[in-house]
Write a protein that holds these residues in place. Sequence first.
Motif, PDB file in Angstrom:
ATOM      1  N   LYS A 125       9.920  12.695 -15.108  1.00  0.00           N
ATOM      2  CA  LYS A 125      10.288  13.351 -13.854  1.00  0.00           C
ATOM      3  C   LYS A 125       9.664  12.648 -12.647  1.00  0.00           C
ATOM      4  N   LEU A 126       8.460  12.100 -12.837  1.00  0.00           N
ATOM      5  CA  LEU A 126       7.774  11.424 -11.737  1.00  0.00           C
ATOM      6  C   LEU A 126       8.346  10.038 -11.443  1.00  0.00           C
ATOM      7  N   GLN A 127       9.091   9.477 -12.418  1.00  0.00           N
ATOM      8  CA  GLN A 127       9.658   8.151 -12.207  1.00  0.00           C
ATOM      9  C   GLN A 127      10.729   8.201 -11.111  1.00  0.00           C
ATOM     10  N   SER A 128      10.771   7.183 -10.249  1.00  0.00           N
ATOM     11  CA  SER A 128      11.779   7.107  -9.187  1.00  0.00           C
ATOM     12  C   SER A 128      12.038   5.638  -8.875  1.00  0.00           C
ATOM     13  N   ASN A 129      13.125   5.411  -8.154  1.00  0.00           N
ATOM     14  CA  ASN A 129      13.446   4.026  -7.760  1.00  0.00           C
ATOM     15  C   ASN A 129      12.376   3.433  -6.853  1.00  0.00           C
ATOM     16  N   GLU A 130      11.714   4.302  -6.053  1.00  0.00           N
ATOM     17  CA  GLU A 130      10.684   3.808  -5.141  1.00  0.00           C
ATOM     18  C   GLU A 130       9.476   3.281  -5.899  1.00  0.00           C
ATOM     19  N   LEU A 131       9.212   3.845  -7.086  1.00  0.00           N
ATOM     20  CA  LEU A 131       8.044   3.403  -7.855  1.00  0.00           C
ATOM     21  C   LEU A 131       8.330   2.142  -8.656  1.00  0.00           C
ATOM     22  N   GLY A 132       9.611   1.775  -8.794  1.00  0.00           N
ATOM     23  CA  GLY A 132       9.930   0.573  -9.546  1.00  0.00           C
ATOM     24  C   GLY A 132       9.674   0.761 -11.034  1.00  0.00           C
ATOM     25  N   THR A 133       9.335  -0.354 -11.685  1.00  0.00           N
ATOM     26  CA  THR A 133       9.057  -0.324 -13.133  1.00  0.00           C
ATOM     27  C   THR A 133       7.600   0.078 -13.334  1.00  0.00           C
ATOM     28  N   MET A 134       7.389   1.320 -13.693  1.00  0.00           N
ATOM     29  CA  MET A 134       6.033   1.845 -13.835  1.00  0.00           C
ATOM     30  C   MET A 134       5.915   2.560 -15.174  1.00  0.00           C
ATOM     31  N   SER A 135       4.769   2.397 -15.802  1.00  0.00           N
ATOM     32  CA  SER A 135       4.489   3.115 -17.053  1.00  0.00           C
ATOM     33  C   SER A 135       3.251   3.975 -16.864  1.00  0.00           C
ATOM     34  N   PRO A 170     -15.749  13.316 -17.476  1.00  0.00           N
ATOM     35  CA  PRO A 170     -14.305  13.543 -17.561  1.00  0.00           C
ATOM     36  C   PRO A 170     -13.855  13.672 -19.019  1.00  0.00           C
ATOM     37  N   THR A 171     -12.844  14.492 -19.219  1.00  0.00           N
ATOM     38  CA  THR A 171     -12.296  14.703 -20.568  1.00  0.00           C
ATOM     39  C   THR A 171     -11.079  13.833 -20.809  1.00  0.00           C
ATOM     40  N   GLY A 172     -10.531  13.234 -19.763  1.00  0.00           N
ATOM     41  CA  GLY A 172      -9.335  12.432 -19.960  1.00  0.00           C
ATOM     42  C   GLY A 172      -9.174  11.394 -18.866  1.00  0.00           C
ATOM     43  N   LEU A 173      -8.233  10.480 -19.086  1.00  0.00           N
ATOM     44  CA  LEU A 173      -7.888   9.449 -18.128  1.00  0.00           C
ATOM     45  C   LEU A 173      -6.375   9.411 -17.961  1.00  0.00           C
ATOM     46  N   LEU A 174      -5.924   9.136 -16.758  1.00  0.00           N
ATOM     47  CA  LEU A 174      -4.512   8.910 -16.493  1.00  0.00           C
ATOM     48  C   LEU A 174      -4.370   7.475 -15.995  1.00  0.00           C
ATOM     49  N   ILE A 175      -3.557   6.687 -16.685  1.00  0.00           N
ATOM     50  CA  ILE A 175      -3.397   5.267 -16.371  1.00  0.00           C
ATOM     51  C   ILE A 175      -1.959   5.030 -15.923  1.00  0.00           C
ATOM     52  N   MET A 176      -1.826   4.529 -14.673  1.00  0.00           N
ATOM     53  CA  MET A 176      -0.517   4.190 -14.112  1.00  0.00           C
ATOM     54  C   MET A 176      -0.452   2.659 -14.036  1.00  0.00           C
ATOM     55  N   THR A 177       0.542   2.068 -14.668  1.00  0.00           N
ATOM     56  CA  THR A 177       0.631   0.609 -14.759  1.00  0.00           C
ATOM     57  C   THR A 177       1.935   0.128 -14.126  1.00  0.00           C
ATOM     58  N   ILE A 178       1.809  -0.852 -13.226  1.00  0.00           N
ATOM     59  CA  ILE A 178       2.998  -1.489 -12.657  1.00  0.00           C
ATOM     60  C   ILE A 178       2.850  -2.994 -12.866  1.00  0.00           C
ATOM     61  N   PRO A 179       3.927  -3.681 -13.203  1.00  0.00           N
ATOM     62  CA  PRO A 179       3.849  -5.128 -13.410  1.00  0.00           C
ATOM     63  C   PRO A 179       3.678  -5.869 -12.086  1.00  0.00           C
ATOM     64  N   ILE A 180       3.099  -7.053 -12.169  1.00  0.00           N
ATOM     65  CA  ILE A 180       2.836  -7.851 -10.976  1.00  0.00           C
ATOM     66  C   ILE A 180       4.128  -8.227 -10.260  1.00  0.00           C
ATOM     67  N   GLU A 234       0.821  -1.216   0.000  1.00  0.00           N
ATOM     68  CA  GLU A 234       0.000   0.000   0.000  1.00  0.00           C
ATOM     69  C   GLU A 234       0.850   1.259   0.000  1.00  0.00           C
ATOM     70  N   GLN A 235       2.064   1.179   0.550  1.00  0.00           N
ATOM     71  CA  GLN A 235       2.965   2.329   0.465  1.00  0.00           C
ATOM     72  C   GLN A 235       3.305   2.613  -1.001  1.00  0.00           C
ATOM     73  N   LEU A 236       3.557   1.525  -1.765  1.00  0.00           N
ATOM     74  CA  LEU A 236       3.826   1.702  -3.193  1.00  0.00           C
ATOM     75  C   LEU A 236       2.605   2.246  -3.918  1.00  0.00           C
ATOM     76  N   LEU A 237       1.401   1.690  -3.599  1.00  0.00           N
ATOM     77  CA  LEU A 237       0.185   2.138  -4.273  1.00  0.00           C
ATOM     78  C   LEU A 237      -0.128   3.593  -3.950  1.00  0.00           C
ATOM     79  N   ARG A 238       0.047   3.980  -2.700  1.00  0.00           N
ATOM     80  CA  ARG A 238      -0.227   5.374  -2.327  1.00  0.00           C
ATOM     81  C   ARG A 238       0.764   6.328  -2.983  1.00  0.00           C
ATOM     82  N   LEU A 239       2.024   5.878  -3.106  1.00  0.00           N
ATOM     83  CA  LEU A 239       3.018   6.716  -3.771  1.00  0.00           C
ATOM     84  C   LEU A 239       2.653   6.916  -5.241  1.00  0.00           C
ATOM     85  N   ILE A 240       2.169   5.833  -5.874  1.00  0.00           N
ATOM     86  CA  ILE A 240       1.743   5.949  -7.273  1.00  0.00           C
ATOM     87  C   ILE A 240       0.527   6.862  -7.371  1.00  0.00           C
ATOM     88  N   ASP A 241      -0.418   6.707  -6.437  1.00  0.00           N
ATOM     89  CA  ASP A 241      -1.614   7.553  -6.426  1.00  0.00           C
ATOM     90  C   ASP A 241      -1.225   9.024  -6.259  1.00  0.00           C
TER      91      ASP A 241
END
Length: 754
Positions: free
Chosen positions: A105-115, A175-185, A59-66
Amino acid sequence: MKLRPWTFLTKLIWFTLLLGTFPVMVLGVFSYYRASDAVQTKVYESNQQMLQQSESQIEQLLRLIDYSAIQYMNQPAVINALRGELKGTDGYVQSVQNLLALMIKLQSNELGTMSMELISLDYQWSIGATGLSTLDAQAMERYAEWVKNPSTSFWSTSSTSIQLIKKIPAYSANPTGLLIMTIPIYEVNKLIGKATAMGNVLVLDQNQVVFAGNEGGLLGKPFRELSIGRSASFSEAEMGFYTAHSERERVGISYRRSVYNGWIYLSVVSIDELSKESQAIGWFTVYICIGILVIALLFAYLGSRKMYKPIRRLYEVVLNSPETVGTDRGRDEFEFLNERFSGLLQRESRLLQEAQGQSRQMGEYFVFKLFQSDMAKQEIQEKLAIFGYPTTWSHMCVMTIQIDTLMGTRFEEQDRDLLLFAIHNIVAELIAMEQRLLPVVMGDSQVTLLGGTETDAQRFKTLLDSTAHRIMQMIRQYLELKVSIGFSRVFSDIKQIRPAYREALEALKYRMKLGDESILFIEDVQPEQSVQLNYPDAIERQLLDALKLADREQATRFLNQFIAAISADERTHEDLFMSFVRLLMQILQAVKGAGVAPHQVFADEQSLFTQLFQLKTVKEVEQWFLNVVLSPFLQHLEHKQEQQYQSISSQIIHMIETGFDTDLTLEMCARRMNYSPNYLTKVFRKETGVNFSDYLSDYRMTMAKRWLVETDMKVSEIAEKLKYTSPANFIRSFRKLEGTTPGQYRENYWNKPS
């Protein structure tokens, strides 16, 4: 003839062995079950800690992504890009590069492999790791399903990845748009770790589908279709435990439900493996018990032989004495010794009867025996004549004297025996020898048999009262002590001395009601047994209710009323103490009913009853209940109540923070928490300093200011979400608190220099 000392020795060995064997067997069985239970408890606690750690890390990872998603979607470049078409416009390449730069810029080591992927629903384009691309009809259909989801932000899982979908603007109906954050399992599985001896960890989504865990073969499968999930019964509680059967073995499943997103974290442990641990403990316990039994047998044999040596020496001495020549020796050693000692005692008794000594010690022995044993009347008359005591009394009475208290005097408890001896001397000096037997000290009482030749029993009783006053005056003058004096009923039969002694002691017990320095005649203070006594149940209930409410003032007042009501009745001493014992038991039951273990409040629960029976006056009983029983319990409740108030206020604040956009009222909170609204009002005001409605209004206004600066929601939409009856009421409340209208507040925020 050869001695046979083995008879008693054998019995002693068997008894000692049995005495040592039984506790060992009980201890062994108890240790096995306790140890087995402790192992399973520790495993369950360890699994819960492991689940909590996994939940916290994920949840720390999920909240950081959020949080990163919120930062990105509130960037002016993102908002401007979603308002228009990028392709075909001047500078659209620069705009795309800026959006990609913000993603990087938002990418960091704490977020891992995220798109990340930004979707424009109005202009059907997307920007992601591959750059700007146009959306086809199939993609738009998939995104349209997400738009229909009532949540402004939600998680979507699959067997390969986890996606965070956020609508832009966040609280817009269209809504006019969507933001999709994807992390692998595999990023989530890294946080879970590999399978250990403590068990496997699985994570279920809102639909109870396994999407993560260290058991790869189960990923993507509905949990209910698995053998361990068919009997699953996840309650609404935050955590729990149940057992199930897998294809190979019986397993125990611990689970935790996430408050953040509703996911369920499972730990699956083999119960059969735990049973092997318990069996190992059991065998170890058996070996230890066998060892202890062997040692006990050795010590029993050696100890019994050592203890038997003095008996054997005594037996041989008696056996070899001249008096035992020719006697039967084929008996148990103790039977033989008992016969010989019985003969010695008989000879001693005859010697004492022949001796007509006038010593003080023999006289005291006679008086002691007179009060404590049932002697024949003829024997008493003979002994009275031998020791020179009067034998012509027409009326007799037993007088007992006890010290009321040593508190507030110059004496201490170790001086009590010396003080009783001083009282003994005062009594001997004040009362003539022809009016008494020798005064004696028995236990904590000074006891004297008084007699007289008066034919009128009432006149004799008046003389006793006068004598008691003179004794109390002398003791007060010379020893500065308070004493109470008890008298038995007046009797004429010398055989009544023993029950009269009990009556005199019984009379002293009634100073419980009359207080210190009392002169107590048993016939005056002992009530009739047929009197119907009423127990003050109503006052007792009021006292217990005051204790439950931790109301010290009311509890003290009702205790005083209870003691007064009990003391006002004509009760025997036993009835009086039974009433106090009943009150003590009710208070102890109230302690347990309040969820408090008695040992948390009182050092020793059983010692309370012993202390109670040692009290002598009603005043002492009241002070004892107040200081020893009520005060510790009230202090514990006050501390517990303070913690409960904090917990209740936290729950109400959480309801406000999660339900501020509903028709939330204090009555709704009270129903959910099973408390009365008045009680919640008092607790919430005490903990926060404000009432419920003011706190709710302040929080709604805080959310209104946040929506004004973070979203493009209209003022009317905000007013509707915050449950104002009309936008005008919302604007009026906003201006009253902030000094400006909502529209001006938003304009001032966007126009202020960055």
